[in-house]
Design a protein around this motif. Structure first.
Motif, short mmCIF file in Angstrom:
data_model
loop_
_atom_site.label_atom_id
_atom_site.label_comp_id
_atom_site.label_asym_id
_atom_site.label_seq_id
_atom_site.Cartn_x
_atom_site.Cartn_y
_atom_site.Cartn_z
N ARG A 25 39.66 35.13 42.51
CA ARG A 25 38.70 35.01 41.40
C ARG A 25 37.27 35.03 41.92
O ARG A 25 36.38 34.37 41.38
N ARG A 69 36.91 33.60 35.43
CA ARG A 69 37.58 34.57 34.54
C ARG A 69 38.82 35.06 35.25
O ARG A 69 38.90 35.04 36.47
N ASN A 70 39.79 35.50 34.48
CA ASN A 70 40.95 36.15 35.09
C ASN A 70 41.49 37.22 34.16
O ASN A 70 41.26 37.19 32.96
N ASN A 71 42.16 38.18 34.74
CA ASN A 71 42.75 39.31 34.03
C ASN A 71 41.75 40.02 33.13
O ASN A 71 41.99 40.25 31.95
N CYS A 72 40.60 40.35 33.70
CA CYS A 72 39.58 41.05 32.92
C CYS A 72 38.73 41.94 33.83
O CYS A 72 38.67 41.73 35.04
N PHE A 90 37.98 44.50 38.57
CA PHE A 90 39.01 43.76 37.83
C PHE A 90 39.26 42.44 38.53
O PHE A 90 39.49 42.41 39.74
N ASN A 92 41.71 39.27 38.91
CA ASN A 92 43.09 38.84 38.63
C ASN A 92 43.12 37.40 38.19
O ASN A 92 42.46 36.57 38.64
#
Length: 92
Positions: A25, A69-72, A90, A92
């Motif tokens: 991250r 943030r994650n998955n963005c 990106f 994860n």
């Protein structure tokens, strides 16, 4: 405009490069040569164009910025020596 590595515009005499990527991250910013000796302004945006973070980072060959943030996807802009380096990454 989003290549594998962000680089100085063609035709400039910039010494070095800036590479922007993610690890876990964290947004990682690696600089080489003379660019590593410069302070840089980093702005991170979400995909809607909202500013998530804006900060100056100290001179270094490698800087790490933790993002909550994650998955963005994020857009990372680095300003150094009057040049702007952009990279879509990106997290994860």
């Amino acid at each position: 405009p989003f290549g594998k590595n962000a680089a100085a515009p063609e035709g400039t005499n910039e010494s070095g490069f800036i590479k922007i990527f993610t690890s876990n991250r964290n947004v990682m910013i690696q600089s080489s040569d003379e660019l590593a000796l410069e302070e840089k302004l980093v702005v991170i945006y979400d995909m809607f164009g909202r500013t998530l973070l804006e900060k100056m980072i100290p001179p270094s060959f490698s800087n790490k910025i933790t993002v909550n943030r994650n998955n963005c996807f994020l857009i990372v802009k680095v300003r150094c020596r009057g040049n702007i380096y952009l990279q879509k990454v990106f997290v994860n």
